[in-house]
Motif scaffolding. Sequence first.
Motif, short mmCIF file in Angstrom:
data_model
loop_
_atom_site.label_atom_id
_atom_site.label_comp_id
_atom_site.label_asym_id
_atom_site.label_seq_id
_atom_site.Cartn_x
_atom_site.Cartn_y
_atom_site.Cartn_z
N GLU A 515 0.84 -1.19 0.00
CA GLU A 515 0.00 0.00 0.00
C GLU A 515 0.87 1.25 0.00
O GLU A 515 1.81 1.37 0.80
CB GLU A 515 -0.93 0.01 1.22
CG GLU A 515 -1.87 1.22 1.24
CD GLU A 515 -2.89 1.14 2.36
OE1 GLU A 515 -2.93 2.08 3.20
OE2 GLU A 515 -3.65 0.15 2.39
N SER A 586 -12.97 7.43 -13.83
CA SER A 586 -13.04 6.63 -12.61
C SER A 586 -12.63 5.20 -12.94
O SER A 586 -12.74 4.74 -14.06
CB SER A 586 -14.46 6.65 -12.05
OG SER A 586 -15.37 6.18 -13.02
N ASN A 588 -9.93 3.79 -10.71
CA ASN A 588 -9.04 3.56 -9.58
C ASN A 588 -9.88 3.30 -8.34
O ASN A 588 -11.06 3.64 -8.29
CB ASN A 588 -8.14 4.78 -9.35
CG ASN A 588 -7.24 5.08 -10.53
OD1 ASN A 588 -6.76 4.15 -11.19
ND2 ASN A 588 -7.00 6.36 -10.79
N GLU A 589 -9.27 2.72 -7.35
CA GLU A 589 -9.98 2.50 -6.08
C GLU A 589 -10.03 3.82 -5.33
O GLU A 589 -9.11 4.22 -4.64
CB GLU A 589 -9.27 1.43 -5.25
CG GLU A 589 -10.07 1.03 -4.01
CD GLU A 589 -9.49 -0.18 -3.32
OE1 GLU A 589 -9.83 -0.40 -2.15
OE2 GLU A 589 -8.69 -0.89 -3.95
N GLY A 590 -11.13 4.53 -5.52
CA GLY A 590 -11.27 5.86 -4.94
C GLY A 590 -10.72 6.92 -5.87
O GLY A 590 -9.83 6.67 -6.68
N HIS A 617 -3.68 10.43 -3.33
CA HIS A 617 -4.46 9.20 -3.49
C HIS A 617 -3.76 8.10 -2.70
O HIS A 617 -2.61 8.27 -2.25
CB HIS A 617 -4.53 8.83 -4.98
CG HIS A 617 -5.44 7.69 -5.29
ND1 HIS A 617 -5.02 6.56 -5.98
CD2 HIS A 617 -6.75 7.48 -5.02
CE1 HIS A 617 -6.04 5.72 -6.14
NE2 HIS A 617 -7.10 6.26 -5.55
N LYS A 620 -3.95 0.54 -2.89
CA LYS A 620 -3.90 -0.60 -1.98
C LYS A 620 -2.87 -1.63 -2.44
O LYS A 620 -2.51 -1.69 -3.62
CB LYS A 620 -5.28 -1.27 -1.89
CG LYS A 620 -6.38 -0.35 -1.39
CD LYS A 620 -6.15 0.08 0.05
CE LYS A 620 -7.33 0.89 0.58
NZ LYS A 620 -7.09 1.38 1.97
N GLY A 623 -2.83 -3.46 -5.84
CA GLY A 623 -3.66 -2.67 -6.74
C GLY A 623 -2.87 -2.06 -7.89
O GLY A 623 -1.64 -2.01 -7.89
N ALA A 625 -3.09 1.49 -10.30
CA ALA A 625 -3.71 2.81 -10.47
C ALA A 625 -3.25 3.43 -11.78
O ALA A 625 -2.10 3.25 -12.20
CB ALA A 625 -3.36 3.72 -9.30
#
Length: 667
Positions: A515, A586, A588-590, A617, A620, A623, A625
Motif C-alpha cells: 500500500e 473513474s 481507480n480504487e477511490g 491518493h 492498496k 492494486g 492505479a
Amino acid sequence: MEPKTGLVLGYNGVHPFSKVKITDRGSVQELLRTLLDPLEPFFSPLKSRVKCPGATAVRFDQSASEVEGICRPLWGLACLLAGNGEYHGTKWWVQGLKAGTDPESPEYWGYPRDNDQRMVEMCPLGFALAVAPVFWQNLNEKERGNVEAWLGNSVNEKNMPNTNWLWFRVFANLGLKKNGGKFSQGRLDSDIKHLDTFYRGDGWSNDGPEGIHQMDYYSSSFAIHFLQLLYAKLAGDEEPERAKEFKKRAQMAALDLVHYYDNEGRSIPFGRSVGYRFAMVSFWGALAYAGVELPAPLTWGMVKGIVLRHLRWWQTQPDIWSPSGTLTIGYSYPNMYMAENYNSPGSPYWACLAFICLAVPPEHHFWTSEEELPGDSIPKVKALKHPGHIMSYLGDHCMLLSSGQACSYPMKGTHAKYGAFAYSSAYGYSVPPGLFTLEQYALASQLGLSDDGGEFWKTRRKSEYARLETRDDKPVLVSIWKPFPDVTVKTILVPPEESTPNWHLRIHKIEAGREVMTADGSFAICNERAVDGRYLDPYDADKGEGTYPKIIGNYDLNTPEGWATGKQGAFAVSKGAVGIKALEDSGNEGERNAMLVNADPNSNLVESRTVIPTLQHTVKAGGVAWYVSAIYAKPSGKGIARGSYLDGWEKVPEVPWWAREEKGAQI
C-alpha cells in the motif's frame, strides 16, 4: 585581517550591479567591475587568497576555498583584459599569483593532491595566462618557475575525476604553453583524446564516461562546450581540424540550447551548480569569441539578446548579495539547501564565465547587432534525444520535460535536480529542506510515494527505462522506475499543444506490491500576497490572487475546506498561476483529491515561500492505479495582465486516445 570599509547593503541598499543600464559593451564592462569591487576588503595581506563572507565549510580544505575566492573572478577579469578593458585592481591578482605559487610564501596555495579542488581553479588561471599578458609579463624568472611548478608539474602527475575536470588540466597546460613555459604536450593531448569519449552526438557531450547520463549546464556553459570553444580559439592555429570539430559541435548544440532561455531573460534551472547563476549563458558569448558561424535560423541579434536579457534579469534579483556586496551561495536568494557540498563562499564567482563576451572585439556582430527574440524562428516544441528532454516554448515560459538523467554520485536533492518531470524558466525547482512529510519534501513537478502513511516519501531518481518515443506522431518521454522494490511506475510525459499552451500531461501507471500513498505536485509558486507579503488567501477574482482550495497548514491537514476533488483540481495565483487537475476516468480504487502543500520555506530556488498544488491518493497492496495529471502554468511577465492568469484553467487538454490503450498495457 580586518576587512576595509566598503560597500554595505542595508535595508534600502541597492547593489551597483542593479544600477548599470545594460546597452552595450561598455556597460557590460562596468557590470563586471561592480562584481569585482566588493572583493577588495576580503583579499589576504599578500593578495593570494580571497575569503568571501560566510563561514560555511565544503568537502575540501579552507585554503582551497580561499583559492577559489581569488581564481574564479579571474574568468571575468581575464575576459575584460583580453578585450582591452581596464580594471584598477588587476595588480591584486598579479600579486596574488606570485604569493600563491611561491612555496616560501606564508600564503602558498599548496601543491594539489589527487582529485584536489585546486585543480578546478587552475582553469581560470591558465586561461588568464593565455589571454592577458599582464600576468606572465610581471613575473621574474624565479616566479615563472614557481607558476610552472604549481600549474604544470604538480597537476600533470595527479589523478583527476573522470569528468569535465579534465578540461581544467588542459587549460593549465595551455596557459603555460601560450607563454613559452614548461608544460606537458603529452598530457594535454591525452586529456583531450579522453574527453572526446564523452561526446554522444548531435553536438552534445556527457559529463562523464559511458554509463553516466548527466547533460546539464556543465555540458554547455559551465565547462565542456564552453572550454571546447575557448580551446578552438586559442589552439586553433596549431590544431585546425580539432578546432573545426569543436565549432561544428557548438553549431549543432546551439539549435537545441536556444530553447533553455525565455523572452524575459530567464534560464531554465536544471541540474547541479545552478548557483553559478549567469554562467548559464556563457556558451553564447563563447560562440562569438571562437568565431563560430551561426547556424540558421539563429542570428547574432538573438545571441546578444539571450546574454543581455539574462544579465538584466539577474539585476532584478536583489537578494543574491551578501550585505558586503559579494555573491552568496544560492540562486535568487541565499540558500544552503540547494547547495552542493563543493559550494564554498567563493564558489558562486564561476558566474564570471558569462563575461567571455567582453573578450569579443567591439566590431563583432555580437556587439553591433540589434537585440532580437527567437520568436517564430525556432520550433515551439522540440525533442532533444541526448539529454532526454522535450523542450517547449509555449505558454509564456521555456519548459523542459525530462526523463532518464541522474547524477552518478550521492548529491543533496539529486532527485529534484535531475529526476523531476518538468523544469521551468519561470518556476524554479524545489529541493527538500527536511525529510518528514510533504511540506519538507516539497514535491514540485514530482510524484512521491509513501508506504508509512505520509511521513517519508520516495520519488523518481533513477529510471530502469527512459526513452523518447512517439505517440500519434508526436514526441513523448517514457520512463519506468521503482520507488520501492515491489512498486513499479510507468510515466509518460506529454508536452503542451498550441491549443492548450499552458498545460502539459503526466500519465502514470502504478503497480503496487504494497500500500502506498501518492502525491503528484505541480510547479511551486510564490506564496505571498502582493499587498503585504502574507500567505495567500482563498482565491479572489477581483484581486486576481489566491488559492483554490484553501491552503492548509502543517497542523490542520484534515480541514475539509482544504480539499477538493481531483477533477476540480487545485491552483494558486500570485506571480502568475500554477495548478493541477486529475483527468482520468473513474476506475481507480477511490478518486484522487486536490489540495495545496504549504512547502517549507527556502525549498524553492526562486521563491523563498511557496505553495504546491498537489493531487493525493492511496493505492492498496496488489492494486493498479492509472493517473492522468494535467499541470497548468501561466507565469507573470511583460504584457500579461494579472486578470488573465487563469484564462486557460477551464480549457484542459483532451486525454489522448492512445493513453487509454496504455491503461491496459503491461508495464
